[in-house]
Design an enzyme around this catalytic site. Structure first.
Site, PDB file in Angstrom:
ATOM      1  N   GLU A  59      -5.091  -2.136  14.446  1.00 64.03           N
ATOM      2  CA  GLU A  59      -5.506  -1.164  13.435  1.00 64.03           C
ATOM      3  C   GLU A  59      -6.855  -0.597  13.827  1.00 64.03           C
ATOM      4  O   GLU A  59      -7.738  -1.325  14.274  1.00 64.03           O
ATOM      5  CB  GLU A  59      -5.674  -1.806  12.038  1.00 64.03           C
ATOM      6  CG  GLU A  59      -4.391  -2.158  11.333  1.00 64.03           C
ATOM      7  CD  GLU A  59      -4.646  -2.729   9.929  1.00 64.03           C
ATOM      8  OE1 GLU A  59      -5.695  -2.443   9.309  1.00 64.03           O
ATOM      9  OE2 GLU A  59      -3.771  -3.478   9.455  1.00 64.03           O
ATOM     10  N   ASN A 113      -1.473 -10.655   8.496  1.00 64.79           N
ATOM     11  CA  ASN A 113      -2.459  -9.605   8.684  1.00 64.79           C
ATOM     12  C   ASN A 113      -3.824 -10.114   8.247  1.00 64.79           C
ATOM     13  O   ASN A 113      -3.983 -10.539   7.096  1.00 64.79           O
ATOM     14  CB  ASN A 113      -2.102  -8.386   7.835  1.00 64.79           C
ATOM     15  CG  ASN A 113      -3.189  -7.335   7.892  1.00 64.79           C
ATOM     16  OD1 ASN A 113      -3.351  -6.672   8.909  1.00 64.79           O
ATOM     17  ND2 ASN A 113      -3.975  -7.203   6.824  1.00 64.79           N
ATOM     18  N   GLU A 114      -4.792 -10.089   9.147  1.00 60.91           N
ATOM     19  CA  GLU A 114      -6.187 -10.380   8.812  1.00 60.91           C
ATOM     20  C   GLU A 114      -6.340 -11.581   7.876  1.00 60.91           C
ATOM     21  O   GLU A 114      -6.816 -11.457   6.757  1.00 60.91           O
ATOM     22  CB  GLU A 114      -6.839  -9.144   8.190  1.00 60.91           C
ATOM     23  CG  GLU A 114      -6.802  -7.956   9.129  1.00 60.91           C
ATOM     24  CD  GLU A 114      -7.502  -6.736   8.543  1.00 60.91           C
ATOM     25  OE1 GLU A 114      -8.055  -6.825   7.441  1.00 60.91           O
ATOM     26  OE2 GLU A 114      -7.505  -5.697   9.214  1.00 60.91           O
ATOM     27  N   GLN A 152       0.792  -1.223   0.000  1.00 64.19           N
ATOM     28  CA  GLN A 152       0.000   0.000   0.000  1.00 64.19           C
ATOM     29  C   GLN A 152       0.830   1.280   0.000  1.00 64.19           C
ATOM     30  O   GLN A 152       0.338   2.328  -0.392  1.00 64.19           O
ATOM     31  CB  GLN A 152      -0.957  -0.016   1.199  1.00 64.19           C
ATOM     32  CG  GLN A 152      -1.998  -1.127   1.074  1.00 64.19           C
ATOM     33  CD  GLN A 152      -2.922  -1.192   2.271  1.00 64.19           C
ATOM     34  OE1 GLN A 152      -2.612  -1.856   3.245  1.00 64.19           O
ATOM     35  NE2 GLN A 152      -4.045  -0.511   2.213  1.00 64.19           N
ATOM     36  N   TYR A 180     -11.700  -1.812  13.793  1.00 68.56           N
ATOM     37  CA  TYR A 180     -12.224  -0.594  13.167  1.00 68.56           C
ATOM     38  C   TYR A 180     -13.649  -0.263  13.585  1.00 68.56           C
ATOM     39  O   TYR A 180     -14.036   0.881  13.623  1.00 68.56           O
ATOM     40  CB  TYR A 180     -12.221  -0.739  11.644  1.00 68.56           C
ATOM     41  CG  TYR A 180     -10.861  -0.618  11.016  1.00 68.56           C
ATOM     42  CD1 TYR A 180     -10.444   0.576  10.457  1.00 68.56           C
ATOM     43  CD2 TYR A 180     -10.009  -1.715  10.965  1.00 68.56           C
ATOM     44  CE1 TYR A 180      -9.202   0.690   9.861  1.00 68.56           C
ATOM     45  CE2 TYR A 180      -8.767  -1.607  10.369  1.00 68.56           C
ATOM     46  CZ  TYR A 180      -8.366  -0.408   9.823  1.00 68.56           C
ATOM     47  OH  TYR A 180      -7.136  -0.304   9.245  1.00 68.56           O
TER      48      TYR A 180
END
Ligand code: NAG
Ligand code: NAG
Ligand code: NAG
Ligand code: NAG
Ligand code: NAG
Ligand code: NAG
Length: 602
Positions: A505, A290-291, A142, A425
């Site tokens: 996050e 990650n996730e 990213q 989130y």
């Protein structure tokens, strides 16, 4: 991140960390009530406008095994030919930043004090515990750019980002923030804010361009991250590394179908060992994946037409991926411990357990259990509590979909994490599917809600009030649900108890931010600031009143970046990035975080 079903079939919305995308496995349906200055860095560079056109017709990905293993430069070219032309960065050396970085004068207060406190005055009697980490997040694909520089092999996202319809704004991440060459400036700028840590990811294809255990190591890649880590340490910003943030080496997809094949396990463990040995003692907190739920959920539908290992199809791919990935995780953690690597290791879960939508409907309570099992329990149960898949998954999915673990495998998986990490989130209401829970379960694969059989509700069941203020349209899954944060953390800690939790996050896409053209309007990211301050206040209450052992908060993101399927135009940064000049500018939220943590860290 993850959660809603995208409206377009071919176009899965993937969002950075928390909620996104729509595959059968990983995304229950979401129902919406409607249809749905001195602060600027000094470098000035001009990025040429895009020359690489997305693959016009949309080539199918090479079938499994059709590319033979050739670890020579010609072999690497052959892999890059699958991707097609990429944009070159405007410069190819690491930029030395101008230091010290001088922060701009603080913005005026947002609201009168009778309405809201300024950051330093929020719950001023409460402090974070000693040792609490305040960090910012990024991920290699990213932010790095420089995608074909210094010996890197292609990743699946290099390929996906140029397939027609893949990225909402047709952007690629070929250059993105060019953090690969601008990391010193980025680190210096966040150090000036008082940021204590940077959670970044390492690109597998930079370390091993061909991905496999027998492929050559790219020394330039090893050296790059060594320099980056040293610069962090010198700047007082702790480097925290994730081994895999979704950027599968393209070679592995072509050789054997990537994570849909069991062959990925040894290759991942080898990659992990290479990186552990290289950075032992300098990085102290590690994440394997990650996730993983989001990643495996989209393995079937996104990128397009990727090839699966023999015997795996679109319906079973997410579960085969989960099975292989969990072995890869456990194998890497076993190696970490056997190698006596200094520090701690875990993986990043995401999403939430949820709150029953209707209080008087037992099916909604059952749907919450299903949501927790499919979204978090799928990896957290085996790793933290039982060694095995959640019972709900085993009762729903036959072994042809979800392979079962042997007793020996269970022993190896259980306990393969030192703490809990959650990309938190949001948290929302959950209901049974419209057709009813029993109907969904008995319909089986023919039911669009199967196998999760639960539905996210973004508004209450009485008056249809939204769960919270909406983020930008580029992040339709995201609302400011800070008021649910404490309950969400209680549920997580009750189900998967650990000594320590990092909220790895959370963050917000300011509505209309990308539509604005004047910097002074862009910098005024009021909704993001409100979201972050509310979350962080709730986190203080969670620690002090609910006794949840949260020891770190990491905000997505350090800078605006390539938001997966949304491209560069959905912005999550606490710093603005001008993609023409690559200049960074602090937004209000960055200064609010600085003020808040200065007052609340001890
Ligand atoms: C995917 O494969 C199908 C069937 O071969 C084809 O019709 C379609 O165009 C492909 N899509 C892309 C984006 O390549
Ligand atoms: C992206 O490219 C497609 C195909 O060329 C085009 O139809 C679409 O309008 C473009 N979208 C944007 C946002 O530029
Ligand atoms: C990692 O560092 C620790 C502490 O210095 C050391 O004991 C261990 O042997 C190292 N492991 C490797 C693989 O270098
Ligand atoms: C639950 O309460 C709502 C609102 O009062 C009502 O419309 C609904 O019929 C009730 N459902 C059940 C199963 O009792
Ligand atoms: C995919 O594989 C599973 C398990 O073998 C099978 O039950 C299912 O019918 C297959 N689906 C398709 C679309 O072929
Ligand atoms: C980004 O940089 C370009 C080139 O200098 C400039 O024209 C544009 O106004 C800048 N954008 C913002 C929002 O400042």
């Amino acid at each position: 991140m993850f959660t809603q079903i995208a409206c377009l079939l071919l176009y899965v919305q993937v969002s950075l960390g928390a909620a996104t995308s729509g595959s059968l496995l990983s995304s229950p349906t979401t129902v919406s009530p409607s249809t749905h200055s001195s602060s600027t860095a000094s470098i000035t560079i001009s990025v040429p406008t895009s020359t690489a056109t997305p693959n016009p017709g949309g080539a199918s990905f090479p079938p499994v095994g059709s590319i033979t293993r050739n670890f020579s430069p010609t072999g690497l070219d052959q892999l890059w030919n699958v991707v097609g032309p990429v944009e070159s960065p405007p410069f190819t050396t690491t930029v030395e930043p101008q230091t010290p970085v001088i922060l701009p004068s603080p913005p005026p207060t947002l609201y009168p004090s009778f309405y809201a406190n300024r950051p330093k005055d929020i719950l001023s009697d409460y402090k974070y515990p000693k040792g609490f980490i305040f960090g910012l997040d990024t991920a290699a694909y990213q932010v790095e750019g420089a995608t074909k520089e210094e010996g890197k092999g292609p990743s699946m996202w290099d390929w996906a980002s140029r397939q027609p319809g893949a990225i909402a704004d047709n952007s690629t991440a070929d250059i993105a923030d060019l953090q690969y060459y601008l990391y010193k400036e980025d680190v210096a700028r966040v150090a000036a804010l008082g940021v204590k840590a940077h959670s970044f990811s390492i690109s597998w294809a930079r370390i091993l361009p061909f991905g496999t255990a027998d492929s050559p190591v790219n020394q330039q890649g090893i050296d790059h991250y060594a320099d980056l880590i040293q610069y962090h340490l010198k700047s007082g910003v702790e480097p925290i590394a994730t081994l895999f943030h979704w950027d599968t080496p393209l070679a592995l997809q072509a050789y054997y179908g990537g994570f849909t094949s069991g062959q990925i396990v040894d290759d991942f463990v080898h990659y992990a060992k290479t990186v552990f040995a290289a950075y032992n003692g300098t990085v102290k907190t590690w994440f394997t994946f990650n996730e993983p739920r989001v990643f495996c959920g989209q393995v079937a539908s996104y990128p397009f037409n990727i090839t699966y290992a023999p015997g795996v199809n679109t319906s079973t791919a997410p579960y085969q991926c989960s099975y292989n990935l969990i072995h890869a995780h456990a194998g890497a953690v076993k190696a970490f411990r056997e190698m006596n690597i200094v520090g701690e290791i875990a993986f990043k879960s995401d999403d939430f357990v949820g709150t029953p939508w209707r209080k008087n409907t037992t099916d909604d309570a059952a749907a919450v259990e299903r949501h927790g099992a499919f979204q978090i329990g799928v990896f957290a149960d085996p790793i933290y509590t039982t060694g095995d898949w959640p019972t709900i998954l085993k009762d729903t999915l036959p072994p042809e979909y979800l392979p079962r673990f042997t007793e020996e495998e269970k022993r190896e998986i259980l306990g393969s994490a030192d703490f809990f990490a959650i990309d938190a989130y949001r948290s929302q209401y959950i209901s049974a599917p419209d057709e009813g829970l029993d109907a969904c379960l008995s319909n089986g694969p023919s039911d669009p809600e199967w196998p999760q059989c639960n539905t996210i509700r973004e508004f209450d069941s009485n008056a249809m009030w939204a769960v919270g203020a909406s983020a930008d349209v580029g992040a339709p899954w995201l609302q400011d649900t800070s008021r649910f944060f404490r309950d969400a953390m209680k549920e997580i800690h009750r189900r998967w108890p650990t000594q320590k939790i990092y909220v790895t996050e959370f963050g917000f896409a300011q509505p209309f931010e990308n539509e604005r053209t004047e910097l002074y309007r862009i910098k005024e990211d009021t909704d993001r600031t409100n979201y972050l301050m509310s979350y962080l206040g709730e986190m203080l209450l969670s620690i002090h009143e609910d006794h949840i052992p949260i020891m770190g908060a990491f905000i997505w993101s350090m800078v605006d970046n390539a938001e997966w399927g949304q491209g560069l135009s959905t912005r999550f940064g606490v710093q603005y990035v001008n993609y023409t000049t690559l200049e960074r500018t602090y937004k209000r939220s960055a200064l609010a975080l600085s003020e808040f943590f200065e007052a609340h860290l001890q």
